[in-house]
Design a protein around this motif. Sequence first.
Motif, PDB file in Angstrom:
ATOM      1  N   ALA A  51     -14.258   3.503   8.891  1.00 47.10           N
ATOM      2  CA  ALA A  51     -13.310   2.499   8.404  1.00 47.10           C
ATOM      3  C   ALA A  51     -11.896   2.982   8.676  1.00 47.10           C
ATOM      4  O   ALA A  51     -11.490   4.040   8.203  1.00 47.10           O
ATOM      5  N   LEU A  52     -11.157   2.211   9.451  1.00 47.26           N
ATOM      6  CA  LEU A  52      -9.764   2.520   9.764  1.00 47.26           C
ATOM      7  C   LEU A  52      -8.881   1.549   8.991  1.00 47.26           C
ATOM      8  O   LEU A  52      -9.060   0.333   9.078  1.00 47.26           O
ATOM      9  N   SER A  53      -7.956   2.107   8.211  1.00 48.12           N
ATOM     10  CA  SER A  53      -7.041   1.260   7.433  1.00 48.12           C
ATOM     11  C   SER A  53      -5.664   1.891   7.430  1.00 48.12           C
ATOM     12  O   SER A  53      -5.490   3.053   7.767  1.00 48.12           O
ATOM     13  N   ARG A  54      -4.678   1.098   7.019  1.00 44.81           N
ATOM     14  CA  ARG A  54      -3.321   1.639   6.898  1.00 44.81           C
ATOM     15  C   ARG A  54      -3.265   2.595   5.723  1.00 44.81           C
ATOM     16  O   ARG A  54      -3.906   2.382   4.713  1.00 44.81           O
ATOM     17  N   ALA A  55      -2.485   3.669   5.898  1.00 41.98           N
ATOM     18  CA  ALA A  55      -2.361   4.676   4.824  1.00 41.98           C
ATOM     19  C   ALA A  55      -1.516   4.140   3.688  1.00 41.98           C
ATOM     20  O   ALA A  55      -0.753   3.234   3.816  1.00 41.98           O
ATOM     21  N   ASP A  82     -12.487  -0.304  -1.888  1.00 42.91           N
ATOM     22  CA  ASP A  82     -12.912   0.736  -0.947  1.00 42.91           C
ATOM     23  C   ASP A  82     -12.731   0.303   0.510  1.00 42.91           C
ATOM     24  O   ASP A  82     -12.667   1.154   1.396  1.00 42.91           O
ATOM     25  N   TRP A  83     -12.697  -0.996   0.756  1.00 38.39           N
ATOM     26  CA  TRP A  83     -12.685  -1.517   2.120  1.00 38.39           C
ATOM     27  C   TRP A  83     -11.446  -2.347   2.417  1.00 38.39           C
ATOM     28  O   TRP A  83     -11.341  -2.961   3.470  1.00 38.39           O
ATOM     29  N   GLU A  84     -10.484  -2.353   1.491  1.00 33.16           N
ATOM     30  CA  GLU A  84      -9.269  -3.147   1.631  1.00 33.16           C
ATOM     31  C   GLU A  84      -8.514  -2.781   2.914  1.00 33.16           C
ATOM     32  O   GLU A  84      -8.294  -1.604   3.197  1.00 33.16           O
ATOM     33  N   ASP A  85      -8.166  -3.788   3.681  1.00 29.72           N
ATOM     34  CA  ASP A  85      -7.353  -3.616   4.878  1.00 29.72           C
ATOM     35  C   ASP A  85      -8.033  -2.733   5.939  1.00 29.72           C
ATOM     36  O   ASP A  85      -7.367  -2.095   6.741  1.00 29.72           O
ATOM     37  N   PRO A 111      -4.465   7.850  14.151  1.00 29.03           N
ATOM     38  CA  PRO A 111      -3.038   7.701  14.421  1.00 29.03           C
ATOM     39  C   PRO A 111      -2.219   7.796  13.127  1.00 29.03           C
ATOM     40  O   PRO A 111      -2.708   7.467  12.050  1.00 29.03           O
ATOM     41  N   GLY A 112      -0.973   8.235  13.249  1.00 23.25           N
ATOM     42  CA  GLY A 112      -0.085   8.329  12.101  1.00 23.25           C
ATOM     43  C   GLY A 112       0.047   6.996  11.389  1.00 23.25           C
ATOM     44  O   GLY A 112       0.057   5.944  12.018  1.00 23.25           O
ATOM     45  N   GLY A 113       0.100   7.038  10.081  1.00 28.33           N
ATOM     46  CA  GLY A 113       0.239   5.821   9.292  1.00 28.33           C
ATOM     47  C   GLY A 113      -1.091   5.139   8.997  1.00 28.33           C
ATOM     48  O   GLY A 113      -1.125   4.079   8.382  1.00 28.33           O
ATOM     49  N   PHE A 114      -2.187   5.738   9.460  1.00 29.48           N
ATOM     50  CA  PHE A 114      -3.513   5.173   9.227  1.00 29.48           C
ATOM     51  C   PHE A 114      -4.404   6.199   8.560  1.00 29.48           C
ATOM     52  O   PHE A 114      -4.141   7.390   8.581  1.00 29.48           O
TER      53      PHE A 114
END
Length: 94
Positions: free
Chosen positions: A90-94, A37-40, A15-18
């Motif tokens: 790993a899914l995080s905010r961009a 590497d794994w933050e958020d 998704p956008g923003g990720f």
Amino acid sequence: MDGEEQLSFLGTRCPGGFRLRTRVLEPGEELPFRSADWEDALVVVEIGELEIECRSGASAGFQQGAVLEFAGLTPRCLRNPGDGPLVLTALSRA
């Protein structure tokens, strides 16, 4: 997880923003843990087994379908103890 649907990010659009990252560890391979590497990130064990080794030497294992986040943790390494590949997403905010 008999009969239960497991969370998976494989084959999905991010998704956008990720940001979605995939990491593959071969059997016996270990990855030194760097918190940046794994933050958020929401981490899914997509395929295989994950072993997390703490700095004390203690370890914990997680099977396919496990959902993790490492906030506030500083393990020594992530390891594939299995005899097949370990695939993590790993899914995080961009």
